[in-house]
Design an enzyme around this catalytic site. Structure first.
Site, PDB file in Angstrom:
ATOM      1  N   HIS A 265     -12.109   2.885  -0.812  1.00 44.73           N
ATOM      2  CA  HIS A 265     -11.799   2.940   0.612  1.00 44.73           C
ATOM      3  C   HIS A 265     -11.625   1.534   1.154  1.00 44.73           C
ATOM      4  O   HIS A 265     -12.341   0.619   0.751  1.00 44.73           O
ATOM      5  CB  HIS A 265     -12.910   3.669   1.385  1.00 44.73           C
ATOM      6  CG  HIS A 265     -12.413   4.194   2.691  1.00 44.73           C
ATOM      7  ND1 HIS A 265     -12.406   3.436   3.834  1.00 44.73           N
ATOM      8  CD2 HIS A 265     -11.863   5.390   3.011  1.00 44.73           C
ATOM      9  CE1 HIS A 265     -11.883   4.160   4.809  1.00 44.73           C
ATOM     10  NE2 HIS A 265     -11.539   5.338   4.343  1.00 44.73           N
ATOM     11  N   ASP A 316     -11.734  12.728   0.291  1.00 45.05           N
ATOM     12  CA  ASP A 316     -10.830  13.610  -0.436  1.00 45.05           C
ATOM     13  C   ASP A 316     -11.392  14.127  -1.757  1.00 45.05           C
ATOM     14  O   ASP A 316     -10.878  15.103  -2.294  1.00 45.05           O
ATOM     15  CB  ASP A 316      -9.504  12.880  -0.713  1.00 45.05           C
ATOM     16  CG  ASP A 316      -8.772  12.596   0.575  1.00 45.05           C
ATOM     17  OD1 ASP A 316      -8.655  13.517   1.389  1.00 45.05           O
ATOM     18  OD2 ASP A 316      -8.344  11.442   0.789  1.00 45.05           O
TER      19      ASP A 316
HETATM   20  N1  COA Z   1      -9.179   4.006  -8.739  1.00 50.24           N
HETATM   21  C1  COA Z   1      -9.164   2.900  -9.498  1.00 50.24           C
HETATM   22  N2  COA Z   1      -9.148   1.652  -8.995  1.00 50.24           N
HETATM   23  C2  COA Z   1      -9.149   1.555  -7.662  1.00 50.24           C
HETATM   24  C3  COA Z   1      -9.166   2.660  -6.810  1.00 50.24           C
HETATM   25  C4  COA Z   1      -9.182   3.925  -7.400  1.00 50.24           C
HETATM   26  N3  COA Z   1      -9.191   5.027  -6.658  1.00 50.24           N
HETATM   27  N4  COA Z   1      -9.176   2.246  -5.531  1.00 50.24           N
HETATM   28  C5  COA Z   1      -9.160   0.921  -5.568  1.00 50.24           C
HETATM   29  N5  COA Z   1      -9.145   0.490  -6.849  1.00 50.24           N
HETATM   30  C6  COA Z   1      -9.123  -0.890  -7.309  1.00 50.24           C
HETATM   31  C7  COA Z   1      -7.718  -1.456  -7.195  1.00 50.24           C
HETATM   32  O1  COA Z   1      -6.962  -1.205  -8.347  1.00 50.24           O
HETATM   33  C8  COA Z   1      -8.033  -2.908  -7.003  1.00 50.24           C
HETATM   34  O2  COA Z   1      -8.460  -3.417  -8.234  1.00 50.24           O
HETATM   35  P1  COA Z   1      -8.060  -4.887  -8.717  1.00 50.24           P
HETATM   36  O3  COA Z   1      -8.708  -5.801  -7.703  1.00 50.24           O
HETATM   37  O4  COA Z   1      -8.612  -4.975 -10.081  1.00 50.24           O
HETATM   38  O5  COA Z   1      -6.572  -4.949  -8.655  1.00 50.24           O
HETATM   39  C9  COA Z   1      -9.247  -2.869  -6.080  1.00 50.24           C
HETATM   40  O6  COA Z   1      -9.919  -1.658  -6.407  1.00 50.24           O
HETATM   41  C10 COA Z   1      -8.905  -2.897  -4.609  1.00 50.24           C
HETATM   42  O7  COA Z   1      -8.060  -1.773  -4.336  1.00 50.24           O
HETATM   43  P2  COA Z   1      -6.890  -1.727  -3.291  1.00 50.24           P
HETATM   44  O8  COA Z   1      -5.901  -0.695  -3.670  1.00 50.24           O
HETATM   45  O9  COA Z   1      -6.366  -3.127  -3.035  1.00 50.24           O
HETATM   46  O10 COA Z   1      -7.670  -1.272  -1.988  1.00 50.24           O
HETATM   47  P3  COA Z   1      -7.009  -0.864  -0.629  1.00 50.24           P
HETATM   48  O11 COA Z   1      -8.038  -1.159   0.397  1.00 50.24           O
HETATM   49  O12 COA Z   1      -5.670  -1.481  -0.458  1.00 50.24           O
HETATM   50  O13 COA Z   1      -6.770   0.698  -0.777  1.00 50.24           O
HETATM   51  C11 COA Z   1      -7.265   2.967  -1.035  1.00 50.24           C
HETATM   52  C12 COA Z   1      -7.695   1.650  -0.407  1.00 50.24           C
HETATM   53  C13 COA Z   1      -8.103   4.095  -0.453  1.00 50.24           C
HETATM   54  C14 COA Z   1      -5.800   3.256  -0.699  1.00 50.24           C
HETATM   55  C15 COA Z   1      -7.463   2.871  -2.557  1.00 50.24           C
HETATM   56  O14 COA Z   1      -8.840   2.766  -2.836  1.00 50.24           O
HETATM   57  C16 COA Z   1      -6.854   4.043  -3.290  1.00 50.24           C
HETATM   58  O15 COA Z   1      -5.665   4.013  -3.594  1.00 50.24           O
HETATM   59  N6  COA Z   1      -7.650   5.126  -3.583  1.00 50.24           N
HETATM   60  C17 COA Z   1      -7.122   6.279  -4.222  1.00 50.24           C
HETATM   61  C18 COA Z   1      -6.379   7.144  -3.214  1.00 50.24           C
HETATM   62  C19 COA Z   1      -7.328   7.832  -2.268  1.00 50.24           C
HETATM   63  O16 COA Z   1      -8.313   8.420  -2.651  1.00 50.24           O
HETATM   64  N7  COA Z   1      -6.949   7.789  -0.991  1.00 50.24           N
HETATM   65  C20 COA Z   1      -7.709   8.439   0.066  1.00 50.24           C
HETATM   66  C21 COA Z   1      -8.321   7.438   0.994  1.00 50.24           C
HETATM   67  S1  COA Z   1      -9.407   8.238   2.132  1.00 50.24           S
END
Ligand code: COA
Length: 373
Positions: A265, A316
């Site tokens: 998140h 979710d």
């Molecule tokens: N699974 C695996 N790795 C994850 C992850 C996940 N669900 N969520 C974040 N990470 C990792 C990223 O790959 C990144 O790793 P790195 O630093 O090695 O590259 C790090 O954690 C930071 O993630 P990032 O995508 O930059 O965070 P964000 O703040 O931009 O995105 C979300 C937040 C929620 C979009 C992201 O956690 C995600 O895509 N989650 C899965 C989708 C989801 O469940 N969405 C519902 C949100 S309520």
């Protein structure tokens, strides 16, 4: 040729940490989520979805008389006019994602509302009630249409949760399932400046109409990084198939930098309070329907992702197995999110109108310069 004006401000990719507006609707402090000052735990335990919608829009809980009037207004608006039903039944459903259909249907509703362009307080209340009431019947209508079944109109004596389940399955739901579904609606109602609420605010900041703002928000919620994640969670659980395969599957996904849906998140770094409540409900309901394996597999994945990557589940993750236990088709999980979140979008739209300034950030120029034909 003059050099392109270069914006010198810092670029915050994904606007992380950017405070885009003041808001009094919902707050996130560490792992505590509040709507208008009440914790989500308190609301989930002691409130109803309709009461929460009133709270989000009016900044206070309703009196019993106000709640009764509010519920009556909503239940009357849950009825879909025959010509609207006919029009919506004529839309394609085969190979159509339900969120694409819902986005179109919501936009289409505005064409049947002679006063759809109003944005004053009176219009906000009327259209707000209308859209909140109609989202559940729309999702049920989509399901009944694609499965070749006749549409069931809402029972004005009953809640949104009761009506949704009844309209979907054509069978009166039991009180326990209605309660669980109602709590799910409460948990999803709002969430500070999430991607779709921001999208609704951006659209309304141009002083566009409420239907346009909600339609924008539905399109934003649809994406797998936002509301679309709950559908992806269930697809992942089905793909993994058995408990024994879960740990290895997750480890391989993480090693390949594949995102595990339902984890991580932008704001919560110490856990999402909604996920904690949903985890308990998932354990209860999967057991009740004789499918405890879905919960057990989820718990194993939760443990593995935390151990391997330090990421916690978000709203979710456990909602997927709750909805699956209710026999809701997987591709309707995100539309159900919209059935609830429409109330939060509306609160944000109303707040935006009340102290509006158009959103217009800058982009830092990194392209070519000085080209000539
Ligand atoms: N699974 C695996 N790795 C994850 C992850 C996940 N669900 N969520 C974040 N990470 C990792 C990223 O790959 C990144 O790793 P790195 O630093 O090695 O590259 C790090 O954690 C930071 O993630 P990032 O995508 O930059 O965070 P964000 O703040 O931009 O995105 C979300 C937040 C929620 C979009 C992201 O956690 C995600 O895509 N989650 C899965 C989708 C989801 O469940 N969405 C519902 C949100 S309520």
């Amino acid at each position: 040729m003059a050099a392109v004006e270069v914006y010198e401000g810092a670029v915050d990719k994904g606007l992380e940490g950017v405070v885009a507006c003041t808001t009094g609707i919902s707050s996130i402090v560490d792992a505590t989520l509040c709507f208008r000052g009440y914790t989500i735990d308190d609301l989930a335990e002691k409130s109803t979805f309709e009461e929460v919608v009133y709270l989000l829009w009016h900044d206070r809980r309703p009196t019993p008389a106000e709640l009764a009037t509010f519920r009556k207004e909503i239940s009357q608006e849950m009825i879909l006019r025959p010509e609207v039903v006919k029009q919506l039944q004529s839309l394609p459903t085969k190979g159509v994602h339900p969120m694409a259909w819902l986005r179109t249907a919501t936009s289409l509703l505005s064409l049947y509302d002679a006063d759809s362009q109003g944005i004053d307080e009176k219009a906000q209340h009327r259209i707000g009630i209308r859209l909140t009431a109609k989202m559940a019947p729309l999702v049920a209508l989509f399901e009944r249409t694609r499965t070749g079944q006749p549409f069931i109109q809402a029972n004005p004596e009953k809640s949104i949760a009761w009506n949704f389940l009844n309209m979907m399955f054509g069978k009166e739901p039991d009180a326990e399932t209605v309660k669980i579904f109602d709590v799910c609606l409460i948990l999803h109602a709002d969430h500070e400046l999430n991607c779709s609420a921001f999208s609704a605010r951006v659209t309304s900041s141009s002083l566009s109409d409420i239907y346009s703002a909600v339609t924008s928000a539905i399109g934003t919620l649809k994406g797998p990084l936002h509301g679309g994640a709950n559908e992806q969670v269930m697809l992942m659980l089905k793909e993994i198939g058995t408990m024994e395969k879960a740990e290895a599957w997750i480890k391989e996904a993480l090693a390949n930098k594949v995102k595990v849906m339902g984890f991580g998140h932008r704001v919560y770094k110490n856990g999402d309070p909604r996920a904690r409540i949903l985890r308990t409900m998932s354990e209860q309901i999967t057991k009740k329907v004789g499918e405890a394996h879905w919960y057990e597999m989820s718990a194993m994945i939760d443990h593995t992702v935390q151990k391997e990557k330090g990421l916690l589940p978000n709203v979710d993750f456990y909602s997927a197995t709750v909805y699956n236990s209710m026999r809701i088709p997987t591709d309707l999980f995100t539309p159900i999110f919209a059935v609830s979140r429409v109330s939060g979008w509306l609160a944000h739209i109303f707040e935006q109108y009340s102290k509006n300034r158009i959103y217009r950030p800058r982009g830092k120029w990194i392209g070519k310069e000085g080209l000539k034909i």
